[in-house]
Write a protein that holds these residues in place. Sequence first.
Motif, PDB file in Angstrom:
ATOM      1  N   ASN A 255       9.627  -6.469   1.188  1.00 14.80           N
ATOM      2  CA  ASN A 255      10.349  -7.577   0.584  1.00 14.80           C
ATOM      3  C   ASN A 255      10.937  -7.136  -0.741  1.00 14.80           C
ATOM      4  O   ASN A 255      10.196  -6.818  -1.676  1.00 14.80           O
ATOM      5  N   GLU A 256      12.257  -7.097  -0.795  1.00 11.77           N
ATOM      6  CA  GLU A 256      12.974  -6.721  -2.016  1.00 11.77           C
ATOM      7  C   GLU A 256      12.420  -5.447  -2.653  1.00 11.77           C
ATOM      8  O   GLU A 256      12.109  -5.417  -3.839  1.00 11.77           O
ATOM      9  N   GLY A 257      12.299  -4.411  -1.836  1.00 16.18           N
ATOM     10  CA  GLY A 257      11.885  -3.106  -2.352  1.00 16.18           C
ATOM     11  C   GLY A 257      10.390  -2.992  -2.608  1.00 16.18           C
ATOM     12  O   GLY A 257       9.902  -1.948  -3.044  1.00 16.18           O
ATOM     13  N   LYS A 258       9.657  -4.103  -2.365  1.00 18.26           N
ATOM     14  CA  LYS A 258       8.195  -4.031  -2.542  1.00 18.26           C
ATOM     15  C   LYS A 258       7.531  -4.233  -1.194  1.00 18.26           C
ATOM     16  O   LYS A 258       8.160  -4.675  -0.229  1.00 18.26           O
ATOM     17  N   LEU A 259       6.248  -3.926  -1.184  1.00 16.68           N
ATOM     18  CA  LEU A 259       5.478  -4.107   0.027  1.00 16.68           C
ATOM     19  C   LEU A 259       4.633  -5.359  -0.151  1.00 16.68           C
ATOM     20  O   LEU A 259       4.006  -5.534  -1.190  1.00 16.68           O
ATOM     21  N   VAL A 260       4.655  -6.263   0.847  1.00 23.15           N
ATOM     22  CA  VAL A 260       3.774  -7.423   0.775  1.00 23.15           C
ATOM     23  C   VAL A 260       2.689  -7.254   1.833  1.00 23.15           C
ATOM     24  O   VAL A 260       2.973  -7.209   3.025  1.00 23.15           O
ATOM     25  N   VAL A 261       1.458  -7.096   1.368  1.00 22.43           N
ATOM     26  CA  VAL A 261       0.329  -6.892   2.280  1.00 22.43           C
ATOM     27  C   VAL A 261      -0.371  -8.246   2.425  1.00 22.43           C
ATOM     28  O   VAL A 261      -0.607  -8.922   1.431  1.00 22.43           O
ATOM     29  N   SER A 262      -0.670  -8.632   3.687  1.00 21.52           N
ATOM     30  CA  SER A 262      -1.291  -9.950   3.845  1.00 21.52           C
ATOM     31  C   SER A 262      -2.633  -9.882   4.559  1.00 21.52           C
ATOM     32  O   SER A 262      -2.994  -8.855   5.152  1.00 21.52           O
ATOM     33  N   GLY A 263      -3.366 -10.981   4.484  1.00 20.09           N
ATOM     34  CA  GLY A 263      -4.673 -11.089   5.133  1.00 20.09           C
ATOM     35  C   GLY A 263      -5.729 -10.221   4.473  1.00 20.09           C
ATOM     36  O   GLY A 263      -6.648  -9.740   5.131  1.00 20.09           O
ATOM     37  N   VAL A 264      -5.594 -10.026   3.170  1.00  9.32           N
ATOM     38  CA  VAL A 264      -6.513  -9.135   2.464  1.00  9.32           C
ATOM     39  C   VAL A 264      -7.573  -9.950   1.720  1.00  9.32           C
ATOM     40  O   VAL A 264      -7.243 -10.902   1.012  1.00  9.32           O
ATOM     41  N   THR A 265      -8.851  -9.606   1.896  1.00  9.55           N
ATOM     42  CA  THR A 265      -9.875 -10.335   1.147  1.00  9.55           C
ATOM     43  C   THR A 265     -10.249  -9.581  -0.124  1.00  9.55           C
ATOM     44  O   THR A 265     -10.657 -10.177  -1.105  1.00  9.55           O
ATOM     45  N   ASP A 266     -10.112  -8.260  -0.094  1.00  5.76           N
ATOM     46  CA  ASP A 266     -10.465  -7.471  -1.268  1.00  5.76           C
ATOM     47  C   ASP A 266      -9.313  -6.503  -1.575  1.00  5.76           C
ATOM     48  O   ASP A 266      -8.996  -5.625  -0.782  1.00  5.76           O
ATOM     49  N   ALA A 267      -8.708  -6.684  -2.755  1.00  2.00           N
ATOM     50  CA  ALA A 267      -7.522  -5.899  -3.109  1.00  2.00           C
ATOM     51  C   ALA A 267      -7.811  -4.392  -3.184  1.00  2.00           C
ATOM     52  O   ALA A 267      -6.892  -3.579  -3.043  1.00  2.00           O
ATOM     53  N   SER A 268      -9.092  -4.041  -3.376  1.00  2.00           N
ATOM     54  CA  SER A 268      -9.389  -2.603  -3.492  1.00  2.00           C
ATOM     55  C   SER A 268      -9.123  -1.876  -2.162  1.00  2.00           C
ATOM     56  O   SER A 268      -8.878  -0.672  -2.144  1.00  2.00           O
ATOM     57  N   TRP A 269      -9.133  -2.650  -1.063  1.00  2.00           N
ATOM     58  CA  TRP A 269      -8.805  -2.038   0.239  1.00  2.00           C
ATOM     59  C   TRP A 269      -7.380  -1.485   0.209  1.00  2.00           C
ATOM     60  O   TRP A 269      -7.089  -0.413   0.757  1.00  2.00           O
ATOM     61  N   ILE A 270      -6.485  -2.184  -0.468  1.00  2.00           N
ATOM     62  CA  ILE A 270      -5.085  -1.743  -0.542  1.00  2.00           C
ATOM     63  C   ILE A 270      -4.986  -0.451  -1.357  1.00  2.00           C
ATOM     64  O   ILE A 270      -4.374   0.544  -0.932  1.00  2.00           O
ATOM     65  N   THR A 271      -5.605  -0.459  -2.544  1.00  2.00           N
ATOM     66  CA  THR A 271      -5.499   0.737  -3.397  1.00  2.00           C
ATOM     67  C   THR A 271      -6.126   1.952  -2.713  1.00  2.00           C
ATOM     68  O   THR A 271      -5.559   3.039  -2.726  1.00  2.00           O
ATOM     69  N   GLN A 272      -7.263   1.700  -2.056  1.00  2.00           N
ATOM     70  CA  GLN A 272      -7.955   2.808  -1.383  1.00  2.00           C
ATOM     71  C   GLN A 272      -7.131   3.358  -0.214  1.00  2.00           C
ATOM     72  O   GLN A 272      -6.904   4.564  -0.098  1.00  2.00           O
ATOM     73  N   THR A 273      -6.637   2.431   0.638  1.00  2.00           N
ATOM     74  CA  THR A 273      -5.868   2.847   1.818  1.00  2.00           C
ATOM     75  C   THR A 273      -4.606   3.605   1.405  1.00  2.00           C
ATOM     76  O   THR A 273      -4.302   4.678   1.947  1.00  2.00           O
ATOM     77  N   LEU A 274      -3.882   3.045   0.433  1.00  2.00           N
ATOM     78  CA  LEU A 274      -2.630   3.691   0.036  1.00  2.00           C
ATOM     79  C   LEU A 274      -2.897   4.998  -0.719  1.00  2.00           C
ATOM     80  O   LEU A 274      -2.206   6.002  -0.502  1.00  2.00           O
ATOM     81  N   GLY A 275      -3.918   4.989  -1.589  1.00  2.00           N
ATOM     82  CA  GLY A 275      -4.253   6.193  -2.362  1.00  2.00           C
ATOM     83  C   GLY A 275      -4.638   7.345  -1.431  1.00  2.00           C
ATOM     84  O   GLY A 275      -4.165   8.481  -1.598  1.00  2.00           O
ATOM     85  N   THR A 276      -5.456   7.018  -0.413  1.00  2.00           N
ATOM     86  CA  THR A 276      -5.894   8.041   0.540  1.00  2.00           C
ATOM     87  C   THR A 276      -4.703   8.652   1.268  1.00  2.00           C
ATOM     88  O   THR A 276      -4.672   9.832   1.582  1.00  2.00           O
ATOM     89  N   ALA A 277      -3.670   7.826   1.522  1.00  2.00           N
ATOM     90  CA  ALA A 277      -2.481   8.314   2.230  1.00  2.00           C
ATOM     91  C   ALA A 277      -1.459   8.925   1.262  1.00  2.00           C
ATOM     92  O   ALA A 277      -0.338   9.246   1.651  1.00  2.00           O
ATOM     93  N   GLY A 278      -1.831   9.029  -0.007  1.00  2.00           N
ATOM     94  CA  GLY A 278      -0.951   9.685  -0.977  1.00  2.00           C
ATOM     95  C   GLY A 278       0.111   8.777  -1.588  1.00  2.00           C
ATOM     96  O   GLY A 278       1.086   9.245  -2.173  1.00  2.00           O
TER      97      GLY A 278
END
Length: 332
Positions: A255-278
Amino acid sequence: MTAVIEISGLHKTFRGWRRGPKVALDGFDMVVEAGQVHGFLGPNGSGKTTTLRALLGLVHADSGDMRILGTTSADYIHVAHRVGAIVESPAFFGNLSGQRTLELLAMAGGVPRKRVEETLVAVGLRDRGEDLVKSYSLGMKQRLAVASALLKQPELLILDEPANGLDPAGIHEMRSLVRELASRGVTILISSHLLDEIEQVCDSMTIISRGRRVTHGPVAQVLAQHDKGEYSVRVADPAGALEAIAAAGGSARLNEGKLVVSGVTDASWITQTLGTAGHWLTELTALTPDLESVFLDVTGTRPGNGLMSDVDDGWQPPAPAGRAEIEIEVTR
Ligand SMILES: Nc1ncnc2c1ncn2[C@@H]1O[C@H](COP(=O)(O)OP(=O)(O)O)[C@@H](O)[C@H]1O
Ligand SMILES: [Mg+2]
């Protein structure tokens, strides 16, 4: 908590000669607790004014139960002195001053004269009390209307679309007045088709759509119920990050150059998943729902500019005199 207003299963159908029957209320329910500022939100034509008129005995409901300050609507007359209401915009004589207007109303209502001064102060019109009403702005006329409803020192104040026709400054004044009255313990029911209005001033709310309650509760709770656990994420490569989220079993969109992640209960899952993938995050924002998106969810209508009017069928309150069309109310 004690309920000041309880409405259940309210039905009202209007029968117009020309347009045929119109279901205004289709089993509507509402509870307003003592001491709250309760927002009554819905698009134009959704049944707000009809509900308030039925509550105050200005229109006969076809069926349903209503209790106001603990009495049934049949006994409303016994509690009427404890309720202040502005449902149909009151018309004032332009050639009387605000003060004189209130004096006459106080006299007619058997209210002590000292209440005139007190209400003028309460609505912030003391300095202009002696000026003629015709010199008042719309906001000042609206405040005079509130003053007239406050003369009796009501425990319950009912305001139908008090922000209508007001400019932003007038809306701001009305909002502070409502808060001020609430802080003195007055229960306030305030209807509006302006989402902003309800979100900023109310503790709890009821949303009506097509004559039915579609959601209700404390404003914060209604918003929380509609929280989809969405986060907006900024990364250098949004498309690559989208793939990484999908590969890890998450759901996301661009969405407008950003990523919208949904259905997340803990935001650290996003940082961890994306960080692991570089993919290194430069921004992570929780997307909390606002009333506008809640309204969309529950009614499927789309508000524009904070105004909701898509259910409007163009019906206007009849002009006081000289109107050809006659509407007949049907009582079952
Ligand atoms: N006196 C009346 N005669 C015919 N239809 C009416 C009358 N009053 C309201 N309605 C209809 O009932 C519906 C609800 O109107 P209203 O309660 O005024 O909605 P709101 O205050 O939410 O804008 C609308 O469709 C409106 O056209
Ligand atoms: Mg209305």
